[in-house]
Design a protein around this motif. Structure first.
Motif, PDB file in Angstrom:
ATOM      1  N   UNK A  32     -10.416 -27.676 -10.605  1.00 59.13           N
ATOM      2  CA  UNK A  32     -11.642 -28.456 -10.735  1.00 59.13           C
ATOM      3  C   UNK A  32     -12.689 -27.822  -9.828  1.00 59.13           C
ATOM      4  N   UNK A  33     -13.839 -27.506 -10.399  1.00 55.05           N
ATOM      5  CA  UNK A  33     -14.921 -26.871  -9.655  1.00 55.05           C
ATOM      6  C   UNK A  33     -16.214 -27.596  -9.974  1.00 55.05           C
ATOM      7  N   UNK A  34     -16.833 -28.163  -8.940  1.00 56.91           N
ATOM      8  CA  UNK A  34     -18.064 -28.936  -9.110  1.00 56.91           C
ATOM      9  C   UNK A  34     -17.879 -30.070 -10.113  1.00 56.91           C
ATOM     10  N   UNK A  35     -16.696 -30.713 -10.055  1.00 59.54           N
ATOM     11  CA  UNK A  35     -16.405 -31.864 -10.893  1.00 59.54           C
ATOM     12  C   UNK A  35     -15.987 -31.547 -12.320  1.00 59.54           C
ATOM     13  N   UNK A  36     -15.841 -30.278 -12.662  1.00 62.01           N
ATOM     14  CA  UNK A  36     -15.473 -29.896 -14.025  1.00 62.01           C
ATOM     15  C   UNK A  36     -14.191 -29.081 -14.030  1.00 62.01           C
ATOM     16  N   UNK A  37     -13.378 -29.294 -15.048  1.00 60.97           N
ATOM     17  CA  UNK A  37     -12.164 -28.498 -15.225  1.00 60.97           C
ATOM     18  C   UNK A  37     -12.558 -27.090 -15.647  1.00 60.97           C
ATOM     19  N   UNK A  38     -11.942 -26.111 -15.021  1.00 57.77           N
ATOM     20  CA  UNK A  38     -12.202 -24.710 -15.325  1.00 57.77           C
ATOM     21  C   UNK A  38     -11.014 -23.895 -14.828  1.00 57.77           C
ATOM     22  N   UNK A  39     -11.162 -22.596 -14.752  1.00 52.95           N
ATOM     23  CA  UNK A  39     -10.116 -21.730 -14.202  1.00 52.95           C
ATOM     24  C   UNK A  39     -10.717 -20.875 -13.094  1.00 52.95           C
ATOM     25  N   UNK A  40      -9.859 -20.375 -12.202  1.00 51.95           N
ATOM     26  CA  UNK A  40     -10.337 -19.453 -11.170  1.00 51.95           C
ATOM     27  C   UNK A  40     -10.983 -18.237 -11.827  1.00 51.95           C
ATOM     28  N   UNK A  41     -10.387 -17.771 -12.919  1.00 51.93           N
ATOM     29  CA  UNK A  41     -10.925 -16.614 -13.621  1.00 51.93           C
ATOM     30  C   UNK A  41     -12.360 -16.889 -14.083  1.00 51.93           C
ATOM     31  N   UNK A  42     -12.582 -18.034 -14.646  1.00 47.52           N
ATOM     32  CA  UNK A  42     -13.910 -18.396 -15.134  1.00 47.52           C
ATOM     33  C   UNK A  42     -14.917 -18.489 -13.991  1.00 47.52           C
TER      34      UNK A  42
END
Length: 135
Positions: A32-42
């Motif tokens: 979770x980055x800035x409240x959104x699901x994502x990946x480290x790669x992204x």
């Protein structure tokens, strides 16, 4: 030219250059980055650059172009294999910091700024050195 540019960029992206044999999906870990699901790669494929800083690519280029002539020579010494080894070593903190399900703190961009800037700088200098050798 496009292939060389792309490969040098990938070589200096932490999620592209560091591979962990026991966990080849590390960069694909959902976080979770800035409240959104994502990946480290992204995150490292672009979100980290725009997360808290609204800089253009030319702004970034000016900010990271900090090496003296001596440092430039040191960064561009060696060959492509040396560049890859150095890039992987420098990228390690960004890769090993968080795993699956982690909530990336708001300080991550600031904490990783030295990695981001050195990887951008080194990749740019090395790309310039390769083009100087070719042309």
């Amino acid at each position: 030219i496009a292939l060389i540019v792309h490969l040098m960029g990938d070589m200096h992206c932490p999620m592209h250059i560091v591979y962990i044999p026991k966990n080849m999906t590390k960069g694909k870990a959902e976080v979770t980055f800035k409240g959104q699901k994502t990946t480290l790669h992204s995150i490292w494929d672009g979100k980290i650059f725009s997360a808290f800083y609204n800089w253009s690519f030319s702004d970034l280029a000016h900010m990271v172009d900090t090496a003296s002539k001596k440092e430039f020579r040191e960064i561009t010494e060696g060959d492509i294999y040396d560049y890859a080894s150095d890039s992987a070593r420098n990228s390690w903190p960004a890769v090993c910091a968080y795993g699956e399900g982690a909530d990336i703190p708001s300080t991550y961009v600031v904490d990783m700024r030295p990695v981001m800037f050195s990887q951008l700088r080194n990749g740019g200098y090395r790309l310039a050195a390769i083009f100087n050798d070719i042309f």
